[in-house]
Design a protein around this motif. Structure first.
Motif, PDB file in Angstrom:
ATOM      1  N   ARG A   2       7.758   0.880  37.008  1.00 31.33           N
ATOM      2  CA  ARG A   2       7.558   1.635  35.767  1.00 31.33           C
ATOM      3  C   ARG A   2       6.534   2.737  35.990  1.00 31.33           C
ATOM      4  NH1 ARG A   2       6.737  -2.469  30.912  1.00 31.33           N
ATOM      5  NH2 ARG A   2       4.988  -1.055  30.815  1.00 31.33           N
ATOM      6  N   ILE A   3       6.629   3.786  35.163  1.00 31.67           N
ATOM      7  CA  ILE A   3       5.727   4.936  35.293  1.00 31.67           C
ATOM      8  C   ILE A   3       4.275   4.520  35.080  1.00 31.67           C
ATOM      9  CG2 ILE A   3       5.082   7.158  34.273  1.00 31.67           C
ATOM     10  CD1 ILE A   3       7.578   7.321  35.993  1.00 31.67           C
ATOM     11  N   ASP A   4       4.011   3.669  34.076  1.00 32.94           N
ATOM     12  CA  ASP A   4       2.623   3.267  33.828  1.00 32.94           C
ATOM     13  C   ASP A   4       2.059   2.482  35.007  1.00 32.94           C
ATOM     14  OD1 ASP A   4       4.310   1.106  33.236  1.00 32.94           O
ATOM     15  OD2 ASP A   4       3.007   0.329  31.661  1.00 32.94           O
ATOM     16  N   GLN A   5       2.877   1.719  35.709  1.00 30.75           N
ATOM     17  CA  GLN A   5       2.407   1.005  36.895  1.00 30.75           C
ATOM     18  C   GLN A   5       2.094   1.986  38.023  1.00 30.75           C
ATOM     19  OE1 GLN A   5       5.841  -1.490  37.396  1.00 30.75           O
ATOM     20  NE2 GLN A   5       4.802  -3.275  36.536  1.00 30.75           N
ATOM     21  N   LEU A   6       2.943   2.985  38.183  1.00 33.74           N
ATOM     22  CA  LEU A   6       2.718   3.998  39.212  1.00 33.74           C
ATOM     23  C   LEU A   6       1.400   4.729  38.977  1.00 33.74           C
ATOM     24  CD1 LEU A   6       3.968   5.532  41.648  1.00 33.74           C
ATOM     25  CD2 LEU A   6       4.900   7.127  39.982  1.00 33.74           C
ATOM     26  N   VAL A   7       1.142   5.101  37.726  1.00 28.06           N
ATOM     27  CA  VAL A   7      -0.107   5.800  37.388  1.00 28.06           C
ATOM     28  C   VAL A   7      -1.307   4.881  37.570  1.00 28.06           C
ATOM     29  CG1 VAL A   7      -1.377   6.896  35.494  1.00 28.06           C
ATOM     30  CG2 VAL A   7       1.045   7.428  35.845  1.00 28.06           C
ATOM     31  N   ASP A   8      -1.188   3.627  37.166  1.00 27.28           N
ATOM     32  CA  ASP A   8      -2.296   2.672  37.322  1.00 27.28           C
ATOM     33  C   ASP A   8      -2.658   2.443  38.775  1.00 27.28           C
ATOM     34  OD1 ASP A   8      -2.591   2.341  34.611  1.00 27.28           O
ATOM     35  OD2 ASP A   8      -1.415   0.484  34.520  1.00 27.28           O
ATOM     36  N   GLU A   9      -1.679   2.551  39.675  1.00 33.23           N
ATOM     37  CA  GLU A   9      -1.924   2.292  41.091  1.00 33.23           C
ATOM     38  C   GLU A   9      -2.315   3.549  41.874  1.00 33.23           C
ATOM     39  OE1 GLU A   9       1.436   0.220  42.683  1.00 33.23           O
ATOM     40  OE2 GLU A   9       1.215  -1.431  41.266  1.00 33.23           O
ATOM     41  N   ALA A  10      -2.458   4.677  41.187  1.00 33.12           N
ATOM     42  CA  ALA A  10      -2.865   5.914  41.865  1.00 33.12           C
ATOM     43  C   ALA A  10      -4.274   5.742  42.419  1.00 33.12           C
ATOM     44  CB  ALA A  10      -2.819   7.090  40.905  1.00 33.12           C
ATOM     45  N   PRO A  11      -4.488   6.133  43.675  1.00 30.02           N
ATOM     46  CA  PRO A  11      -5.838   5.997  44.245  1.00 30.02           C
ATOM     47  C   PRO A  11      -6.831   6.920  43.539  1.00 30.02           C
ATOM     48  CG  PRO A  11      -4.378   7.140  45.775  1.00 30.02           C
ATOM     49  CD  PRO A  11      -3.537   6.702  44.618  1.00 30.02           C
ATOM     50  N   ASN A  22     -10.775  26.068  26.183  1.00 29.95           N
ATOM     51  CA  ASN A  22     -11.827  25.768  25.216  1.00 29.95           C
ATOM     52  C   ASN A  22     -11.232  25.295  23.904  1.00 29.95           C
ATOM     53  OD1 ASN A  22     -13.982  26.409  26.901  1.00 29.95           O
ATOM     54  ND2 ASN A  22     -13.745  28.580  26.470  1.00 29.95           N
ATOM     55  N   GLY A  23     -11.873  24.291  23.340  1.00 24.60           N
ATOM     56  CA  GLY A  23     -11.499  23.797  22.022  1.00 24.60           C
ATOM     57  C   GLY A  23     -12.567  24.174  21.016  1.00 24.60           C
ATOM     58  N   ALA A  24     -12.435  23.696  19.807  1.00 24.32           N
ATOM     59  CA  ALA A  24     -13.389  24.012  18.751  1.00 24.32           C
ATOM     60  C   ALA A  24     -14.774  23.443  19.054  1.00 24.32           C
ATOM     61  CB  ALA A  24     -12.879  23.465  17.419  1.00 24.32           C
ATOM     62  N   GLN A  25     -14.840  22.363  19.842  1.00 24.78           N
ATOM     63  CA  GLN A  25     -16.122  21.726  20.142  1.00 24.78           C
ATOM     64  C   GLN A  25     -16.479  21.831  21.627  1.00 24.78           C
ATOM     65  OE1 GLN A  25     -15.910  17.760  18.592  1.00 24.78           O
ATOM     66  NE2 GLN A  25     -15.488  18.465  16.528  1.00 24.78           N
ATOM     67  N   GLY A  26     -15.915  22.818  22.301  1.00 24.69           N
ATOM     68  CA  GLY A  26     -16.243  23.012  23.713  1.00 24.69           C
ATOM     69  C   GLY A  26     -15.026  22.843  24.601  1.00 24.69           C
ATOM     70  N   PRO A  27     -15.257  22.825  25.913  1.00 23.75           N
ATOM     71  CA  PRO A  27     -14.143  22.722  26.856  1.00 23.75           C
ATOM     72  C   PRO A  27     -13.368  21.413  26.700  1.00 23.75           C
ATOM     73  CG  PRO A  27     -16.192  23.245  27.999  1.00 23.75           C
ATOM     74  CD  PRO A  27     -16.537  22.933  26.588  1.00 23.75           C
ATOM     75  N   ARG A  28     -12.061  21.497  26.854  1.00 27.75           N
ATOM     76  CA  ARG A  28     -11.206  20.311  26.853  1.00 27.75           C
ATOM     77  C   ARG A  28     -10.950  19.957  28.313  1.00 27.75           C
ATOM     78  NH1 ARG A  28      -6.140  22.100  23.948  1.00 27.75           N
ATOM     79  NH2 ARG A  28      -6.732  24.046  24.947  1.00 27.75           N
ATOM     80  N   VAL A  29     -11.614  18.918  28.794  1.00 29.99           N
ATOM     81  CA  VAL A  29     -11.537  18.520  30.196  1.00 29.99           C
ATOM     82  C   VAL A  29     -10.866  17.147  30.266  1.00 29.99           C
ATOM     83  CG1 VAL A  29     -12.872  18.025  32.272  1.00 29.99           C
ATOM     84  CG2 VAL A  29     -13.623  19.826  30.719  1.00 29.99           C
ATOM     85  N   TYR A  30      -9.858  17.039  31.139  1.00 32.83           N
ATOM     86  CA  TYR A  30      -9.111  15.787  31.292  1.00 32.83           C
ATOM     87  C   TYR A  30      -8.938  15.472  32.775  1.00 32.83           C
ATOM     88  CZ  TYR A  30      -7.764  16.724  26.454  1.00 32.83           C
ATOM     89  OH  TYR A  30      -7.768  16.987  25.110  1.00 32.83           O
ATOM     90  N   ASP A  31      -8.707  14.207  33.069  1.00 30.77           N
ATOM     91  CA  ASP A  31      -8.372  13.764  34.420  1.00 30.77           C
ATOM     92  C   ASP A  31      -6.849  13.735  34.546  1.00 30.77           C
ATOM     93  OD1 ASP A  31     -11.022  13.379  35.226  1.00 30.77           O
ATOM     94  OD2 ASP A  31     -11.078  11.410  34.277  1.00 30.77           O
ATOM     95  N   TRP A  32      -6.324  14.301  35.647  1.00 32.72           N
ATOM     96  CA  TRP A  32      -4.890  14.428  35.878  1.00 32.72           C
ATOM     97  C   TRP A  32      -4.518  13.834  37.225  1.00 32.72           C
ATOM     98  CZ3 TRP A  32      -1.836  16.851  32.201  1.00 32.72           C
ATOM     99  CH2 TRP A  32      -2.501  17.566  31.203  1.00 32.72           C
ATOM    100  N   VAL A  33      -3.297  13.313  37.313  1.00 32.80           N
ATOM    101  CA  VAL A  33      -2.746  12.838  38.584  1.00 32.80           C
ATOM    102  C   VAL A  33      -1.257  13.186  38.598  1.00 32.80           C
ATOM    103  CG1 VAL A  33      -2.169  10.488  37.798  1.00 32.80           C
ATOM    104  CG2 VAL A  33      -2.691  10.898  40.207  1.00 32.80           C
TER     105      VAL A  33
END
Length: 57
Positions: A2-11, A22-33
């Motif tokens: 499953r996709i969620d398992q693949l993402v969970d196992e990402a190193p 930028n958003g209304a309260q500052g930069p919108r920063v996210y973690d991506w894989v």
């Protein structure tokens, strides 16, 4: 798998912290894989003509 398992196992080294702007309260920063998915020989003959990927935040 499953996709969620693949993402969970990402190193840990596969994740990248990126800004989405930028958003209304500052930069919108996210973690991506991103990960390339295995070819599905039922829908794509050998050799595969498509290379599917999944991107998760």
């Amino acid at each position: 798998m499953r996709i969620d398992q693949l993402v969970d196992e990402a190193p840990a080294g596969a994740w990248r912290r990126l800004s989405c702007g930028n958003g209304a309260q500052g930069p919108r920063v996210y973690d991506w894989v991103a990960a390339e998915l295995p070819a599905n020989i039922v829908f794509d003959p050998d050799p595969p003509t498509r290379h599917p990927w999944v991107v998760a935040r």
